[in-house]
Scaffold this active site. Structure first.
Site, PDB file in Angstrom:
ATOM      1  N   TYR A  25       0.833  -1.199   0.000  1.00 43.69           N
ATOM      2  CA  TYR A  25       0.000   0.000   0.000  1.00 43.69           C
ATOM      3  C   TYR A  25       0.870   1.252   0.000  1.00 43.69           C
ATOM      4  O   TYR A  25       0.631   2.202  -0.758  1.00 43.69           O
ATOM      5  CB  TYR A  25      -0.940   0.013   1.209  1.00 43.69           C
ATOM      6  CG  TYR A  25      -1.666   1.325   1.349  1.00 43.69           C
ATOM      7  CD1 TYR A  25      -2.797   1.603   0.586  1.00 43.69           C
ATOM      8  CD2 TYR A  25      -1.204   2.308   2.219  1.00 43.69           C
ATOM      9  CE1 TYR A  25      -3.447   2.824   0.680  1.00 43.69           C
ATOM     10  CE2 TYR A  25      -1.850   3.528   2.326  1.00 43.69           C
ATOM     11  CZ  TYR A  25      -2.969   3.782   1.555  1.00 43.69           C
ATOM     12  OH  TYR A  25      -3.606   4.996   1.650  1.00 43.69           O
ATOM     13  N   SER A 107      -2.731  13.719   6.933  1.00 40.76           N
ATOM     14  CA  SER A 107      -3.680  13.203   5.955  1.00 40.76           C
ATOM     15  C   SER A 107      -5.098  13.188   6.519  1.00 40.76           C
ATOM     16  O   SER A 107      -5.312  12.981   7.722  1.00 40.76           O
ATOM     17  CB  SER A 107      -3.281  11.776   5.554  1.00 40.76           C
ATOM     18  OG  SER A 107      -4.302  11.158   4.801  1.00 40.76           O
ATOM     19  N   TYR A 130      -9.801  16.126   1.817  1.00 42.21           N
ATOM     20  CA  TYR A 130     -10.490  15.462   0.716  1.00 42.21           C
ATOM     21  C   TYR A 130     -11.954  15.882   0.791  1.00 42.21           C
ATOM     22  O   TYR A 130     -12.544  15.947   1.873  1.00 42.21           O
ATOM     23  CB  TYR A 130     -10.418  13.942   0.847  1.00 42.21           C
ATOM     24  CG  TYR A 130      -9.117  13.308   0.435  1.00 42.21           C
ATOM     25  CD1 TYR A 130      -8.759  13.216  -0.900  1.00 42.21           C
ATOM     26  CD2 TYR A 130      -8.261  12.757   1.386  1.00 42.21           C
ATOM     27  CE1 TYR A 130      -7.575  12.605  -1.279  1.00 42.21           C
ATOM     28  CE2 TYR A 130      -7.073  12.151   1.019  1.00 42.21           C
ATOM     29  CZ  TYR A 130      -6.732  12.079  -0.318  1.00 42.21           C
ATOM     30  OH  TYR A 130      -5.564  11.479  -0.689  1.00 42.21           O
ATOM     31  N   THR A 156      -6.737  18.498  -1.620  1.00 46.98           N
ATOM     32  CA  THR A 156      -6.258  17.566  -2.636  1.00 46.98           C
ATOM     33  C   THR A 156      -7.327  17.406  -3.711  1.00 46.98           C
ATOM     34  O   THR A 156      -8.454  17.025  -3.416  1.00 46.98           O
ATOM     35  CB  THR A 156      -5.893  16.221  -1.998  1.00 46.98           C
ATOM     36  OG1 THR A 156      -4.821  16.432  -1.072  1.00 46.98           O
ATOM     37  CG2 THR A 156      -5.450  15.216  -3.042  1.00 46.98           C
ATOM     38  N   ARG A 165      -5.417   0.217  -7.545  1.00 45.14           N
ATOM     39  CA  ARG A 165      -4.030  -0.157  -7.231  1.00 45.14           C
ATOM     40  C   ARG A 165      -4.018  -1.670  -7.134  1.00 45.14           C
ATOM     41  O   ARG A 165      -4.519  -2.256  -6.172  1.00 45.14           O
ATOM     42  CB  ARG A 165      -3.586   0.534  -5.941  1.00 45.14           C
ATOM     43  CG  ARG A 165      -3.589   2.062  -6.109  1.00 45.14           C
ATOM     44  CD  ARG A 165      -3.561   2.840  -4.814  1.00 45.14           C
ATOM     45  NE  ARG A 165      -3.915   4.232  -5.060  1.00 45.14           N
ATOM     46  CZ  ARG A 165      -4.234   5.098  -4.110  1.00 45.14           C
ATOM     47  NH1 ARG A 165      -4.239   4.708  -2.849  1.00 45.14           N
ATOM     48  NH2 ARG A 165      -4.541   6.344  -4.421  1.00 45.14           N
ATOM     49  N   HIS A 275      -0.052  12.752  -7.267  1.00 46.23           N
ATOM     50  CA  HIS A 275      -0.417  11.854  -6.170  1.00 46.23           C
ATOM     51  C   HIS A 275       0.579  10.700  -6.049  1.00 46.23           C
ATOM     52  O   HIS A 275       0.219   9.572  -5.689  1.00 46.23           O
ATOM     53  CB  HIS A 275      -1.839  11.304  -6.370  1.00 46.23           C
ATOM     54  CG  HIS A 275      -2.608  11.147  -5.086  1.00 46.23           C
ATOM     55  ND1 HIS A 275      -3.464  12.095  -4.614  1.00 46.23           N
ATOM     56  CD2 HIS A 275      -2.629  10.147  -4.169  1.00 46.23           C
ATOM     57  CE1 HIS A 275      -4.000  11.693  -3.475  1.00 46.23           C
ATOM     58  NE2 HIS A 275      -3.504  10.511  -3.181  1.00 46.23           N
ATOM     59  N   ARG A 278      -0.249   7.482  -7.853  1.00 47.29           N
ATOM     60  CA  ARG A 278      -1.261   6.625  -7.239  1.00 47.29           C
ATOM     61  C   ARG A 278      -2.669   6.899  -7.759  1.00 47.29           C
ATOM     62  O   ARG A 278      -3.624   6.312  -7.277  1.00 47.29           O
ATOM     63  CB  ARG A 278      -1.226   6.804  -5.712  1.00 47.29           C
ATOM     64  CG  ARG A 278       0.078   6.337  -5.095  1.00 47.29           C
ATOM     65  CD  ARG A 278       0.212   6.769  -3.639  1.00 47.29           C
ATOM     66  NE  ARG A 278      -0.728   6.118  -2.753  1.00 47.29           N
ATOM     67  CZ  ARG A 278      -0.564   4.903  -2.234  1.00 47.29           C
ATOM     68  NH1 ARG A 278       0.498   4.187  -2.551  1.00 47.29           N
ATOM     69  NH2 ARG A 278      -1.458   4.387  -1.413  1.00 47.29           N
TER      70      ARG A 278
END
Length: 370
Positions: A25, A107, A130, A156, A165, A275, A278
């Site tokens: 991850y 984050s 976010y 973001t 992913r 990012h 990602r």
């Protein structure tokens, strides 16, 4: 820890200490990981001009980033779920960043809450935002960032939808997570990590849990998976700007027109970022588009750089291409996973020493000379 010479050594230590799903991850990118690879390849391809016959006995790296002092032009960038690599990982990272003298950005999808970090460092930090579909949640996140005395909000913009992913999918690290026999066996083989994590205050997205009231991580992950807002546009940014009166940083800019709009919308800084490879695979590397963006808006707004930084030499390259400062994500997470707060300090120390070495060997004594 044994001798650590560079960030790659911290990466290898993190790989050995973390369960495969957690390391993948942190380490992986979206889809075929083309953009992830480009970020590094294009940085590696740049050459630095060597100048000699200059006195470099005194090298100055101190800077500011959106008004916050920094001992070098680098901020600890937001990294989701960092607290799964080390107990209370976001708190440990924030303390290490403050002690070292660089800005720290928390984050939105942190394991420690924004209140945990604010209580631990009592120093202004940055908070990522976010956008969720539920407007009241966004309002609450902005309000909580203000109450935590955050000096900047990092909005973001490049996550309208979740990317795929593939390593996470194979490992069952999805929203919601899937319990897989291979994961259980792998975690049993990483018993020291599991035992350490028992000491963590939280084991889910603590900041978001306070908004949702989910009973467990599965419920919360399922909610988040459905709530990322795909309708983000200029009106969304205007709305955030109207609520947030402190520094506003827009992250995820890869296009000159978007950079110009960020200026018009009242942002104080932008982060040229994909990012970390990602999100949109096959996007340009950040270092390749940085010069044209810096030329277009660098005299009106702080242009920050994110994407692939592994050495202090990369910081010099980014600043030479027009960046005012940089953000790093994976580098410090590798350090955190390797040895907690001490590992973060190790990562920052490596980058700082390499930055000074690169400047001296290039005949540079001041960041403005780059």
């Amino acid at each position: 820890m044994s001798v650590i010479a560079n960030i790659a050594d911290l990466q290898e230590r993190a790989r050995r200490r973390l369960p495969k799903a957690v390391f993948d991850y942190v380490h992986g990118g979206a889809y075929d990981e083309l953009t992830l690879a480009r970020n590094r390849a294009d940085l590696d391809a740049l050459a630095i001009d060597q100048r000699v016959m200059r006195d470099v006995s005194k090298v100055e790296t101190a800077s500011t980033m959106v008004g916050d002092k920094a001992c070098m032009p680098l901020a600890v960038g937001p990294a989701g779920m960092a607290g799964l690599t080390w107990p209370n990982g976001e708190v440990e990272t924030a303390k290490a960043a403050v002690a070292f003298g660089v800005p720290y950005c928390l984050s939105t999808f942190s394991i420690n809450s924004i209140e945990d970090v604010a209580a631990a460092i009592r120093t202004p930090f940055w908070s990522q935002l976010y956008m969720m579909k539920v407007k009241a949640v966004n309002e609450s996140l902005i309000r909580r960032a203000h109450e935590a005395d955050c000096s900047a909000l990092v909005m973001t913009l490049d996550v309208h939808v979740h990317s795929q992913r593939w390593a996470d999918t194979r490992n069952g690290l999805t929203s919601p997570p899937r319990i897989m026999p291979s994961n259980v066996v792998n975690m049993m083989l990483h018993a020291p990590w599991a035992l350490r994590m028992l000491a963590s205050k939280h084991h889910t997205f603590a900041t978001m849990q306070a908004e949702v009231g989910a009973r467990n991580v599965l419920e919360l992950a399922a909610w988040v998976n459905e709530q990322l807002d795909p309708s983000i546009d200029v009106e969304t940014i205007r709305w955030v700007r109207s609520l947030w009166k402190r520094k506003l940083i827009l992250k995820g800019i890869l296009n000159v027109d978007d950079a110009k709009m960020a200026v018009d919308l009242g942002a104080d800084a932008i982060v040229v970022s994909n990012h970390g490879g990602r999100q949109l695979d096959s996007a340009a590397s950040t270092i390749s588009v940085l010069p044209q963006i810096a030329r277009a808006v660098g005299d009106r707004i702080e242009v920050l750089f994110d994407g692939g930084i592994r050495t202090g030499f990369d910081i010099v390259k980014a600043m030479g291409r027009g960046a005012h400062g940089c953000l790093s994500g994976r580098a410090w997470v590798y350090g955190l996973a390797a040895d907690g707060g001490k590992g973060v300090t190790c990562a920052l120390s490596l980058l700082s020493r390499e930055l000074r070495d690169c400047m001296a060997l290039s005949g540079l004594t001041d960041l403005r000379d780059i």
